[in-house]
Design an enzyme around this catalytic site. Structure first.
Site, PDB file in Angstrom:
ATOM      1  N   HIS A  16       0.829  -1.222   0.000  1.00  0.00           N
ATOM      2  CA  HIS A  16       0.000   0.000   0.000  1.00  0.00           C
ATOM      3  C   HIS A  16       0.862   1.271   0.000  1.00  0.00           C
ATOM      4  O   HIS A  16       0.509   2.271   0.635  1.00  0.00           O
ATOM      5  CB  HIS A  16      -0.962   0.020   1.202  1.00  0.00           C
ATOM      6  CG  HIS A  16      -1.978  -1.075   1.158  1.00  0.00           C
ATOM      7  ND1 HIS A  16      -3.193  -0.945   0.530  1.00  0.00           N
ATOM      8  CD2 HIS A  16      -1.954  -2.335   1.647  1.00  0.00           C
ATOM      9  CE1 HIS A  16      -3.868  -2.071   0.644  1.00  0.00           C
ATOM     10  NE2 HIS A  16      -3.138  -2.940   1.312  1.00  0.00           N
ATOM     11  N   ASN A  52     -10.345  -2.683   2.485  1.00  0.00           N
ATOM     12  CA  ASN A  52     -10.046  -2.641   1.050  1.00  0.00           C
ATOM     13  C   ASN A  52     -11.321  -2.315   0.284  1.00  0.00           C
ATOM     14  O   ASN A  52     -12.399  -2.212   0.868  1.00  0.00           O
ATOM     15  CB  ASN A  52      -9.509  -3.999   0.584  1.00  0.00           C
ATOM     16  CG  ASN A  52      -8.042  -4.209   0.920  1.00  0.00           C
ATOM     17  OD1 ASN A  52      -7.257  -3.259   0.937  1.00  0.00           O
ATOM     18  ND2 ASN A  52      -7.669  -5.433   1.180  1.00  0.00           N
ATOM     19  N   TYR A  85       0.634  -4.290  11.931  1.00  0.00           N
ATOM     20  CA  TYR A  85       0.489  -2.860  11.608  1.00  0.00           C
ATOM     21  C   TYR A  85       1.239  -1.955  12.586  1.00  0.00           C
ATOM     22  O   TYR A  85       2.092  -1.171  12.165  1.00  0.00           O
ATOM     23  CB  TYR A  85      -0.985  -2.477  11.455  1.00  0.00           C
ATOM     24  CG  TYR A  85      -1.507  -2.842  10.079  1.00  0.00           C
ATOM     25  CD1 TYR A  85      -1.603  -4.179   9.688  1.00  0.00           C
ATOM     26  CD2 TYR A  85      -1.861  -1.881   9.147  1.00  0.00           C
ATOM     27  CE1 TYR A  85      -2.040  -4.534   8.415  1.00  0.00           C
ATOM     28  CE2 TYR A  85      -2.300  -2.227   7.870  1.00  0.00           C
ATOM     29  CZ  TYR A  85      -2.385  -3.551   7.513  1.00  0.00           C
ATOM     30  OH  TYR A  85      -2.801  -3.901   6.258  1.00  0.00           O
TER      31      TYR A  85
END
Ligand code: NDP
Length: 484
Positions: free
Chosen positions: A56, A128, A338
């Site tokens: 990303h 998404n 993350y």
């Protein structure tokens, strides 16, 4: 006399002696090491980049607001989902596989990452533009991404290795189906849906639990690029989606999405016909219809892209009281990965940057680290008798549930209708129009016709799609010139 514009300064706020001349020994002489302004300028320039996101990397984003219009307090006590509540938010869109400078129109899923600045801390929904994903176990994630990125030897992307991974991992068929329809190349970021994708746990003020999926439906309508249009745009305007979002917001044409949920009673999960925590599956609407509970609008562009978008740090582990994780294995993996990547990429105190810093009070006992500027005073430990902040476990009453079992390494336990091809088959059979089916076949054939794709791989590609539907497999075989 017109007023003077502000003085330029160095980063310490000291007025700059010149915007264009270094200090030298005479006009033709060598430069002086004592020229702090020049040294700071060059040294800072060398440090302008942080590592790009491994996935990303290329994206864009904007700020906005969500308003909840329906009462869902029977499902969750989360402050941001109470009727009438307005919550500021940030939404970052992205492609997945390309690097920072790559083209926006490439065939790829699009990231749809939301950060809600709630009154009980940040709530991040890192989704998404598809409701599903390629794999269901995080142990495959780095292998999957390696297969979509570049070879080790020539640093080229390689469709053969992409199909190698997909065909060896049939659970990918549902997501690859979405990718190969024209929704794999959205016309803009505004003309696509967003999905929370994972299943989450909601719990209400009485501690009652529900499983929830999020769907954000575009109010601009779905619009896609054909494969030809997308390819042409890669050359004509690699930043087409970034440009479109920026200009539409600048021109006051604010994009919006409705906020929809599917709600499954907690007890249904055990013997639902599909595993409700498998990220390669949707919950069919006939079982759990979508309920519209609000909408959000994007209405403000960033002032500084790097500070507010490049350094925006989304993490599925940011869950506020009333919302908790499910046993979705991909979600469980992302809860770790993350925040870990943000610590590496931005630094230990990434949550203190203005874009990531909650708009509600932070009373954490975490201290210090590189670039700390928002750390609070004493006391520095808990528990304490100094009147420091105290946790309230009551806020989380409802997030827990009973789990027991052997420690294993295995696939999910199968539910009645679990398989890898049934849901993509439903997409092909009952959702896609004739022209969407024809384009899907063409898109697959185009992708698998790249020169590096071997004849043996083409046979595997045909087999993979035949498992989804014989007509689809037949169309792909014909296009690739493979005997089926
Ligand atoms: P439904 O007919 O109730 O729903 C089909 C869904 O597909 C709708 O949400 C529709 O919404 C969306 N859709 C329509 N055209 C396309 C397209 N070209 N590409 C992708 N999605 C499209 O059926 P089910 O709920 O039983 O699902 C059947 C299949 O539809 C699933 O197996 C899945 O592949 C796909 N799907 C299901 C979703 C779900 O959450 N149940 C969500 C999205 C897709 P819209 O046109 O607004 O996008």
């Amino acid at each position: 006399m017109s007023e003077r514009v502000p003085y330029s300064t160095d980063d310490a706020g000291i007025p700059a002696p010149s915007d264009g001349f270094s200090q030298s020994v005479g006009p033709n002489g060598p430069l002086l090491l004592q020229d702090h302004f020049l040294i700071q300028k060059m040294a800072h320039f060398n440090r302008e980049r942080v590592p790009e996101r491994v996935v990303h990397a290329k994206g864009g984003g904007a700020f906005g607001e969500m308003e909840i219009t329906e009462d869902v307090s029977q499902y969750t006590k989360a402050d941001l989902f109470q009727k009438g509540k307005k919550t500021p938010l940030l939404l970052r869109f992205s492609t997945v596989a390309g690097e920072l400078g790559s083209a926006d129109s490439a065939r790829d899923p699009r990231g749809f990452a939301l950060k809600f600045y709630t009154e009980q801390g940040n709530y991040d929904l890192v989704g998404n533009n598809t409701p599903i994903f390629f794999i269901r176990d995080p142990s495959k994630f780095s292998d999957f991404i390696h297969s979509q990125k570049r070879r080790a030897d020539n640093q080229l992307r390689d469709n053969n290795m992409q199909w190698d991974f997909w065909t060896l991992n049939p659970e990918s068929a549902h997501q690859v189906s979405f990718l190969m329809t024209d929704r794999g190349t959205p016309r803009t970021w505004r003309h696509q849906h967003g999905f929370g994708s994972h299943t989450f746990l909601w719990y209400n003020a009485n501690g009652e639990k529900f499983w929830v999926k999020y769907h954000f439906k575009t109010e601009q309508g779905i619009e896609n690029l054909t494969a030809g249009e997308a390819k042409a745009l890669e050359a004509e305007d690699p930043d087409v989606h970034r440009r479109d979002l920026w200009n539409s917001i600048k021109n006051g044409d604010f994009p919006s999405w409705t906020v929809n949920i599917q709600v499954m009673p907690f007890e249904d999960a055990a013997d639902y016909r599909f595993n409700p925590f498998d990220l390669t599956k949707v919950w069919p609407h006939e079982d759990y219809p979508e309920i519209t509970i609000g909408r959000f609008t994007l209405n403000r562009n960033p002032e500084n892209y790097f500070a507010e978008i490049e350094q925006a740090a989304f993490e599925p582990s940011n869950l506020v009281p009333g919302i908790a994780m499910s046993p979705d294995k991909m979600l469980q993996g992302r809860l770790f990965s993350y925040p870990d990547t943000h610590r590496y990429r931005i630094g230990a105190n990434y949550l203190q940057l203005p874009v990531n810093r909650p708009k509600s009070p932070v009373n954490s006992y975490n201290r210090d680290g590189a670039m700390a500027f928002y750390n609070g005073g004493d006391p520095v430990y808990a528990p304490n008798t100094a009147g420091g902040p105290v946790a309230d476990p009551e806020l989380f009453k409802g997030e827990g549930y009973h789990v027991a079992g052997e420690m294993v390494r295995s696939a999910y336990q199968l539910h009645k209708e679990d398989d890898d091809f049934g849901q993509p088959r439903a997409l092909w059979e009952k959702v896609l129009s004739d022209s969407e089916r024809a384009n899907m076949v063409d898109n697959i054939v185009g992708h698998a016709s790249a020169p590096e794709v071997t004849d043996d791989m083409k046979k595997r590609v045909v087999e993979y799609w035949t498992n989804v539907h014989p007509d689809l497999g037949g169309g792909v075989a014909k296009g690739l010139g493979v005997q089926s």
